[in-house]
Design a protein around this motif. Structure first.
Motif, mmCIF file in Angstrom:
data_model
loop_
_atom_site.group_PDB
_atom_site.id
_atom_site.type_symbol
_atom_site.label_atom_id
_atom_site.label_comp_id
_atom_site.label_asym_id
_atom_site.label_seq_id
_atom_site.Cartn_x
_atom_site.Cartn_y
_atom_site.Cartn_z
ATOM 1 N N THR A 538 26.946 13.330 -29.864
ATOM 2 C CA THR A 538 25.508 13.588 -29.879
ATOM 3 C C THR A 538 25.157 14.427 -28.657
ATOM 4 O O THR A 538 25.908 14.468 -27.670
ATOM 5 C CB THR A 538 24.703 12.275 -29.870
ATOM 6 N N ASP A 539 24.020 15.106 -28.701
ATOM 7 C CA ASP A 539 23.615 15.957 -27.572
ATOM 8 C C ASP A 539 23.436 15.126 -26.307
ATOM 9 O O ASP A 539 23.773 15.575 -25.206
ATOM 10 C CB ASP A 539 22.315 16.688 -27.906
ATOM 11 N N ALA A 540 22.899 13.915 -26.446
ATOM 12 C CA ALA A 540 22.659 13.074 -25.274
ATOM 13 C C ALA A 540 23.971 12.670 -24.603
ATOM 14 O O ALA A 540 24.102 12.735 -23.379
ATOM 15 C CB ALA A 540 21.864 11.828 -25.684
ATOM 16 N N VAL A 541 24.963 12.274 -25.394
ATOM 17 C CA VAL A 541 26.241 11.844 -24.820
ATOM 18 C C VAL A 541 27.008 13.038 -24.273
ATOM 19 O O VAL A 541 27.683 12.934 -23.234
ATOM 20 C CB VAL A 541 27.062 11.076 -25.871
ATOM 21 N N ARG A 542 26.926 14.184 -24.943
ATOM 22 C CA ARG A 542 27.594 15.374 -24.415
ATOM 23 C C ARG A 542 27.004 15.782 -23.072
ATOM 24 O O ARG A 542 27.724 16.167 -22.144
ATOM 25 C CB ARG A 542 27.477 16.516 -25.421
ATOM 26 N N LEU A 543 25.687 15.721 -22.971
ATOM 27 C CA LEU A 543 25.041 16.020 -21.699
ATOM 28 C C LEU A 543 25.475 15.038 -20.617
ATOM 29 O O LEU A 543 25.774 15.426 -19.478
ATOM 30 C CB LEU A 543 23.519 15.991 -21.889
ATOM 31 N N PHE A 544 25.523 13.769 -20.967
ATOM 32 C CA PHE A 544 25.931 12.744 -20.006
ATOM 33 C C PHE A 544 27.409 12.884 -19.638
ATOM 34 O O PHE A 544 27.801 12.682 -18.487
ATOM 35 C CB PHE A 544 25.657 11.365 -20.616
ATOM 36 N N GLU A 545 28.227 13.262 -20.608
ATOM 37 C CA GLU A 545 29.653 13.458 -20.343
ATOM 38 C C GLU A 545 29.878 14.636 -19.393
ATOM 39 O O GLU A 545 30.741 14.584 -18.512
ATOM 40 C CB GLU A 545 30.394 13.697 -21.657
ATOM 41 N N GLU A 546 29.101 15.690 -19.560
ATOM 42 C CA GLU A 546 29.238 16.840 -18.648
ATOM 43 C C GLU A 546 28.849 16.454 -17.222
ATOM 44 O O GLU A 546 29.497 16.875 -16.249
ATOM 45 C CB GLU A 546 28.372 18.007 -19.126
ATOM 46 N N LEU A 547 27.791 15.642 -17.090
ATOM 47 C CA LEU A 547 27.414 15.160 -15.760
ATOM 48 C C LEU A 547 28.549 14.366 -15.125
ATOM 49 O O LEU A 547 28.872 14.547 -13.940
ATOM 50 C CB LEU A 547 26.160 14.282 -15.866
ATOM 51 N N TYR A 548 29.156 13.487 -15.903
ATOM 52 C CA TYR A 548 30.218 12.641 -15.350
ATOM 53 C C TYR A 548 31.486 13.437 -15.060
ATOM 54 O O TYR A 548 32.246 13.098 -14.153
ATOM 55 C CB TYR A 548 30.524 11.478 -16.295
ATOM 56 N N GLU A 549 31.747 14.495 -15.829
ATOM 57 C CA GLU A 549 32.898 15.330 -15.523
ATOM 58 C C GLU A 549 32.696 16.082 -14.213
ATOM 59 O O GLU A 549 33.606 16.174 -13.385
ATOM 60 C CB GLU A 549 33.162 16.306 -16.668
ATOM 61 N N ASP A 550 31.495 16.627 -14.007
ATOM 62 C CA ASP A 550 31.200 17.267 -12.722
ATOM 63 C C ASP A 550 31.281 16.253 -11.587
ATOM 64 O O ASP A 550 31.781 16.557 -10.494
ATOM 65 C CB ASP A 550 29.804 17.899 -12.759
ATOM 66 N N HIS A 551 30.775 15.063 -11.837
ATOM 67 C CA HIS A 551 30.831 13.980 -10.856
ATOM 68 C C HIS A 551 32.280 13.627 -10.518
ATOM 69 O O HIS A 551 32.664 13.505 -9.341
ATOM 70 C CB HIS A 551 30.072 12.778 -11.439
ATOM 71 N N GLY A 552 33.127 13.498 -11.534
ATOM 72 C CA GLY A 552 34.523 13.157 -11.305
ATOM 73 C C GLY A 552 35.295 14.264 -10.613
ATOM 74 O O GLY A 552 36.117 14.001 -9.722
ATOM 75 N N ASP A 553 35.047 15.522 -11.005
ATOM 76 C CA ASP A 553 35.716 16.652 -10.350
ATOM 77 C C ASP A 553 35.367 16.728 -8.878
ATOM 78 O O ASP A 553 36.231 16.974 -8.025
ATOM 79 C CB ASP A 553 35.335 17.953 -11.047
ATOM 80 N N THR A 554 34.104 16.532 -8.554
ATOM 81 C CA THR A 554 33.664 16.620 -7.163
ATOM 82 C C THR A 554 34.292 15.527 -6.312
ATOM 83 O O THR A 554 34.813 15.786 -5.224
ATOM 84 C CB THR A 554 32.125 16.533 -7.097
ATOM 85 N N LEU A 555 34.244 14.290 -6.789
ATOM 86 C CA LEU A 555 34.829 13.191 -6.025
ATOM 87 C C LEU A 555 36.343 13.323 -5.909
ATOM 88 O O LEU A 555 36.936 12.961 -4.883
ATOM 89 C CB LEU A 555 34.470 11.849 -6.674
ATOM 90 N N SER A 556 36.987 13.852 -6.959
ATOM 91 C CA SER A 556 38.433 14.033 -6.908
ATOM 92 C C SER A 556 38.825 15.114 -5.910
ATOM 93 O O SER A 556 39.830 14.982 -5.199
ATOM 94 C CB SER A 556 38.947 14.387 -8.310
ATOM 95 N N LEU A 557 38.048 16.178 -5.815
ATOM 96 C CA LEU A 557 38.314 17.221 -4.828
ATOM 97 C C LEU A 557 38.159 16.693 -3.408
ATOM 98 O O LEU A 557 38.930 17.050 -2.511
ATOM 99 C CB LEU A 557 37.376 18.407 -5.050
ATOM 100 N N GLN A 558 37.179 15.839 -3.203
ATOM 101 C CA GLN A 558 36.929 15.320 -1.857
ATOM 102 C C GLN A 558 38.050 14.385 -1.398
ATOM 103 O O GLN A 558 38.438 14.413 -0.221
ATOM 104 C CB GLN A 558 35.592 14.566 -1.833
#
Length: 921
Positions: A538-558
Motif C-alpha cells: 500500500t502507499d502508506a506502508v511503502r512510504l513508511f518502509e522508505e523512511l525506515y530504509e533511510d533510517h537504517g542506512d544512516t544508522l548503519s553508516l554511523q
C-alpha cells in the motif's frame, strides 16, 4: 480544554559575530592593531529582541565570557554597535578604518573547545529544515565554522595543536546532527506534551518571577501578571544521554542565559506526508543516538561500567494531523522503541583480520551488575514492561553468537527473581537468521505476530481520547491494547528493546515491522482507518518502509561504516537480482571501514564528546594503546561503590511503575523545569507568529521551505480510475515510485507517465514474435512477479528523445475514462437524456401547481425534496441566516470603509501595545 502552558521559544536564532580592531601608531610608519574582543549578537526570528555576549581575546588559555542578561531592542543594538565602532576607531586625521568588523553570521553556537592552546568557538553557519512538529521546526546542520578566540599577540603555540584540531574536525557536524529552537529533541513527544499538561497549581508554585531591566511604558498596566491572559512558558532540561554537545557547552552553562544553549542530537530525522483523500498527515521518524559509550562497530561492544551500551539508539515515530498545527488542538501520536548492544562485558578482537572475529566475554558478572544498571535506566525513562527481542543465532556449529544469548538469558532470569511479577522483564528469543534460510517459514509473518503482542503490552501515546469511530466500529484488538489510559488520551508504558550482534540489518527489519504495527494503531486512534491493520504494497506502508530504509542506512553508516546489507525486501524475498551485487559491495565497504578507518573515527568521537581531555605532560590521544579506561571510569577508583545484589533498582522508580519515573510529577522532576509566566501574545510562547510571521513580508518559499516525500505525488499511481486511498493494495506496476533510484525526480516522472500511457495491450503470439525491443521489454516487465514500488522503466538514449516527447501526452481514454470519438452506447445516451429532462423540468416547475408532477415526460424520476430549504430547487436556495454578532462585525467593516471608526476593545488595545513594545522599544 486549552492547555495552560506552552514551550518557550529561544530568543537566539540568528547570530552575528563582530570583531573589534583597536590600534595605535608606534611611529610614523608602524601601526599596531589590537584584536581585543568578539561581540556575539543574537536575535529572535523576527529580529525584535537581542542579546549580546562579550568574549575576551586577551587571555591565552582561559575563556572569559560576559553576558549582561539584558534584552535589547533593535534600536538599542544599533546604538550599542555604533558606540563600539566609534570607540575602537583610530584617532581622527590618521590612517585607519572601522573599529568593528562583521566576522561571520550564524544560526547557533555548538560550543567551546580547548586542546593545548586557547579556546575555539564552533558556530552553525548553514542549516536546513528537515521536519515540522506542531509548528516547531527541526533543522539539520549543513555547515559549521570553527574560530580561534585568542588573538595572535597572546597565542602560545604548541606543535600538537594542529593534529588535535584535525582529529576534532573529523567528526562531520554536517552529517546527521539536528537541533530545534523550541522543541526538545532529546525527549520523546510523550514527555514534552506531558510536561505541558501539568496542573496549573504546580506551575504557579514553580513560576520564576522575572522582570526586564529595560524601560517599559506599559509596565504600570501589569499585562503579564493580571487576570487570565498569562500563559506559562515551560523549558525542560535536556536528557543529556542523547545530547552530543553537552561537554562543549558545559563551560558556559552557568555563565550565560539559557537561550544561548543550543543542544544538538545525532542520529536521523525524516518526515513524509501521507495524503488521505486530501487530508495531510505527517509521519516523522526521529532517531537519537546515545552519546554515552559511543563509537564504531568493533571498537565499542557490549556495555560500560555505568550501564550504557554501544550503538544505543532510541527511535520514535510521530504521527500528526497537519491540518491543525497547535499542540493544544491538534492530534498527535507517537511510539518509541530502542536498539542497543547486548548489555554485557564483551568484545571482539579485530587484530586477527577476520570477517567475523570471535566473541569474548571480558569480565565475569555473576550478579548481572552491568545489566541491572542498564535496565534500571530503561525503567526510569520508559516504565514497564521492558521487552527484549533477541535476534542472535541460537544454533551454530561453532559457538559464536550463542555465547551472548546464554549470558543474557542468565542475567534476565537473575534480575527478574527480585522484581514484582507484574513488572518483570519479558525476554523473547528468536533466531531470525535461521528462519531466513528456511524456505517454509515466512520471516515477516513471524515478526508481525511478535509485533502485535509487543504493541498490545506497551501501548502507544496519543494526546486525545478514543475517537467515536472506535465505538461505532469496535475492534477486538483495540480493547486488548495495553499502556495507560488517561482522560486526555493514552500513554505508552514500557518499551521494546531489539538487539542482534551489530544491531543493524536484522534489528532494523524487526523495528520496521513493530513500527508498521504501531502505525496501524496510531492511524486507527486518530480515526483515519476503520481497522488497526496495514497491508504491504500500500502507499502508506511503502512510504513508511522508505523512511525506515533511510533510517537504517544512516544508522548503519554511523556505526558500521556502510549502508544496510539486508533490507525489508531481502526478508520478503522480493529483492531484484541486482541487489545481491549491492549487498556484496556494502559488505566489502563495511569490512574496509572496520579494518582501516574505525580507529581514527573512534579517536574523533572520544575527543568530541569530551571522553578524552588533552593535558600538557600526559600521553596524547594517539599514544594510548586502548580507550578502555576512558569509558570504564570505575577502573580508576580504589574503592568502587557497590549496589545491592537484590534490590538493584532505584527505589523511586519501582514505586511509580508502570509509569516512567521521568514523567511523574514530583519534586525531583519539577526541579528540571524552567517555568515562566508570559503574556499570551509574547513572542517567546507564540508559535503561530514564530511560524507564519504575520507582521513582516514573507514568501511561501521561506515559510513552507520543507519539501517532503508525499504519498500522493511519489507513490500513488498516476492513471485515472485508481483508488486514491493510500491504504489500497497496489500491484507491482501500479505505483508512482521509480525503482531506478531512491528519490524521485522530474525525468523519472515523465518516463513513468510515458510507460503508463504508451504500454500496449498484451499482443498475440504472432504479434509478440515480431514486436520491437521496447515492446518485448515492456511485456517482460508486466509478466514479472517481482514486487517493486513502481514499474521499471527502460531509459531511452538520446536518439529516442523525440519519440519520448511525442508519447508524453496521454490518450483520451486514459484521461477521461472514455473515448469521445467512439459512438455512445444506447444505455449511456438514455441516462444523459433523462438528466437533461430532469433539469428542464426543475427549471419550469411552478411552485403553486402540484399537478405538474403527473404530467412529467416519460422516463423522468420523481424526486421528493429532502433538504431543509423551503425553495428546494437547483436554481434557488434559502439564504443562510446570519447571527447578530456577525451582522455587527460586517456593519463595522462597512463603516470603517466610510471613515467611521469603532472604539477599540480592551483586548485589541493590549495586543496593539504589546506589538509596539516588542517592535520598537
Amino acid at each position: 480544554m486549552p492547555t495552560a502552558a506552552a514551550p518557550i521559544i529561544s530568543s537566539v536564532q540568528k547570530l552575528v559575530l563582530y570583531e573589534t580592531r583597536a590600534g595605535f601608531w608606534i611611529n610614523q610608519f608602524i601601526f599596531f592593531q589590537l584584536h581585543k574582543r568578539y561581540f556575539l549578537v543574537g536575535s529572535n526570528h523576527a529580529e525584535t529582541k537581542y542579546r549580546v555576549l562579550k568574549i575576551d581575546r586577551t587571555e591565552p588559555k582561559d575563556l572569559v565570557i560576559i553576558d549582561d542578561r539584558h534584552v535589547y531592542t533593535q534600536q538599542e543594538v544599533r546604538e550599542l554597535l555604533g558606540r563600539l565602532d566609534l570607540g575602537n576607531r583610530t584617532k581622527m586625521g590618521q590612517k585607519g578604518s572601522s573599529g568593528l568588523f562583521r566576522a561571520v553570521s550564524a544560526f547557533g553556537v555548538v560550543g567551546f573547545v580547548r586542546f593545548l592552546e586557547g579556546y575555539y568557538i564552533v558556530l552553525i553557519t548553514k542549516r536546513r529544515k528537515m521536519a515540522d512538529i506542531g509548528g516547531h521546526a527541526i533543522y539539520k546542520i549543513e555547515d559549521t565554522n570553527m574560530i580561534y578566540i585568542p588573538n595572535d599577540s597572546v597565542r602560545i603555540s604548541h606543535p600538537d595543536e594542529a593534529r588535535y584540531l584535525r582529529i576534532f574536525q573529523n567528526v562531520d557536524l554536517s552529517s546527521n546532527f539536528y537541533f530545534s529552537y523550541s522543541y526538545d529533541l532529546s525527549h520523546s513527544l510523550q514527555y514534552n506534551l506531558t510536561v505541558l499538561r501539568m496542573p496549573l497549581e504546580m506551575l504557579k508554585s514553580e513560576t520564576t518571577q522575572t522582570r526586564q531591566e529595560s524601560f517599559d511604558i506599559f509596565e504600570d498596566e501589569g499585562l503579564i501578571t493580571q487576570g487570565g491572559s498569562g500563559v506559562f512558558g515551560i523549558c525542560s532540561e535536556p536528557y543529556m544521554k542523547y545530547v552530543w554537545n553537552g561537554e562543549l557547552l558545559d563551560i558556559i552553562k552557568n555563565a550565560v542565559h539559557r537561550d544561548w544553549l543550543l543542544y544538538i542530537i545525532h542520529g536521523f530525522c525524516g518526515q513524509s506526508k501521507l495524503l488521505i483523500y486530501g487530508r495531510p498527515v505527517y509521519v516523522t521518524l526521529i532517531a537519537r543516538r546515545s552519546s554515552k559509550f559511543a563509537g564504531t562497530r568493533f571498537l565499542k561492544r557490549g556495555a560500560n561500567c555505568e550501564g550504557d551500551v554501544a550503538n544505543e539508539v532510541e527511535t520514535e515515530q510521530i504521527l500528526c494531523d497537519a491540518s491543525v498545527m497547535s499542540f493544544t488542538a491538534g492530534s498527535y501520536s507517537s511510539y518509541v522503541q530502542v536498539r542497543g548492544s547486548v548489555p554485557l562485558y564483551w568484545s571482539q578482537d579485530i587484530s586477527t583480520m577476520m570477517p567475523k572475529p570471535p566473541i569474548t566475554l571480558d569480565q565475569a558478572d555473576p550478579f548481572a551488575h552491568v545489566a541491572a544498571l542498564h535496565f534500571d535506566q530503561m525503567l526510569q525513562r520508559f516504565g514497564s514492561p521492558i521487552i527484549i527481542l533477541n535476534l542472535v543465532k541460537e544454533r551454530e556449529k561453532r559457538k559464536h553468537e550463542r555465547i551472548l544469548s546464554e549470558e543474557l538469558v542468565a542475567a534476565v532470569m537473575y534480575l527478574n527473581q527480585f522484581l514484582p511479577p507484574e513488572h518483570t522483564i519479558i525476554y523473547i528469543p528468536w533466531d531470525m537468521a535461521k528462519y531466513t534460510k528456511s524456505k517454509l517459514c515466512n520471516v515477516l509473518d513471524r515478526l508481525n505476530v511478535i509485533a502485535e503482542s509487543v504493541v498490545k503490552k506497551t501501548g502507544f501515546f496519543v494526546n486525545r481520547p478514543d475517537s467515536y469511530c472506535s465505538i461505532l466500529r469496535p475492534d477486538e484488538k483495540w480493547n486488548e491494547l495495553g499502556g495507560c489510559v488517561i482522560p486526555t488520551g493514552r500513554l505508552q508504558t514500557g518499551v521494546l528493546r531489539t538487539n542482534c550482534v551489530d544491531c543493524l540489518d536484522r534489528t532494523n527489519t524487526a523495528q520496521f515491522m513493530v513500527g508498521k504495527c504501531a502505525l496501524a494503531y496510531q492511524l486507527y486512534s486518530l480515526g483515519l482507518i476503520d481497522k488497526p491493520n496495514l497491508q504491504f504494497d500500500t502507499d502508506a506502508v511503502r512510504l513508511f518502509e522508505e523512511l525506515y530504509e533511510d533510517h537504517g542506512d544512516t544508522l548503519s553508516l554511523q556505526y558500521g561504516g556502510s549502508q544496510l546489507v539486508h533490507r525489508v525486501k531481502t526478508y520478503r524475498k522480493i529483492a531484484p537480482w541486482t541487489q545481491h551485487s549491492k549487498d556484496i559491495m556494502q559488505t566489502l565497504s563495511r569490512y574496509y571501514s572496520n579494518a582501516f578507518s574505525d580507529a581514527d573515527r573512534q579517536d574523533s568521537i572520544n575527543l568530541f564528546l569530551g571522553v578524552f581531555h588533552p593535558t600538557e605532560g600526559k600521553p596524547h590521544l594517539w599514544e594510548l594503546p586502548t580507550d578502555f579506561y576512558l569509558h570504564h571510569k570505575n577502573t580508576m577508583r580504589l574503592l568502587p561503590t557497590r549496589r545491592s545484589y537484590t534490590y538493584w533498582w532505584t527505589p523511586e522508580v519501582i514505586k511509580h511503575l508502570p509509569l516512567p519515573y521521568d514523567e511523574v510529577i514530583c519534586a525531583a522532576n519539577l526541579k528540571k523545569l524552567i517555568v515562566k509566566k508570559f503574556h499570551k501574545y509574547e513572542e517567546e510562547i507564540d508559535i503561530h507568529n514564530e511560524f507564519f510571521r504575520p507582521y513582516e513580508l514573507s514568501s511561501f518559499d521561506d515559510t513552507f521551505c520543507l519539501a517532503m516525500t508525499s504519498s500522493a505525488r511519489d507513490f500513488m499511481p498516476k492513471t485515472v480510475g485508481i483508488d486514491p486511498s493510500p491504504f489500497t493494495v497496489r500491484k507491482p506496476d501500479e505505483t508512482g515510485k521509480s525503482v531506478l533510484g531512491n528519490k524521485s525526480n522530474r525525468d523519472e516522472a515523465v518516463l513513468q507517465r510515458k510507460t503508463a500511457a504508451s504500454a500496449p495491450p498484451p499482443p498475440s503470439e504472432e504479434a509478440a514474435s515480431s514486436s520491437s525491443e521496447d515492446d518485448s521489454g515492456t511485456d517482460r516487465e508486466e509478466e514479472g512477479s517481482v514486487s517493486q514500488r513502481s514499474t521499471p522503466v527502460k531509459m531511452a538514449d538520446s536518439g529516442d528523445s523525440a519519440k519520448v516527447t511525442e508519447n508524453v501526452v496521454q490518450p483520451m481514454k486514459e484521461v477521461y475514462g472514455i473515448n469521445l470519438s467512439d459512438g455512445l452506447l444506447e444505455e449511456d445516451l438514455s441516462i444523459y437524456t433523462r438528466f437533461v429532462q430532469l433539469g428542464q423540468s426543475q427549471h419550469r416547475q411552478d411552485k403553486s401547481s402540484q399537478q405538474l408532477y403527473s404530467r412529467c415526460p416519460d422516463g423522468v424520476i420523481k424526486l421528493t425534496p429532502i433538504s431543509a430549504f423551503s425553495q428546494d430547487n437547483i436554481y434557488e436556495v434559502q439564504p443562510p441566516r446570519v447571527d447578530r454578532k456577525s451582522t455587527e462585525i460586517f456593519q463595522a467593516h462597512i463603516q470603517a470603509g466610510q471613515g467611521i471608526t469603532q472604539p477599540l476593545g480592551k483586548e485589541d488595545t493590549s495586543m496593539y501595545r504589546e506589538y509596539i513594545r516588542n517592535r520598537y522599544l
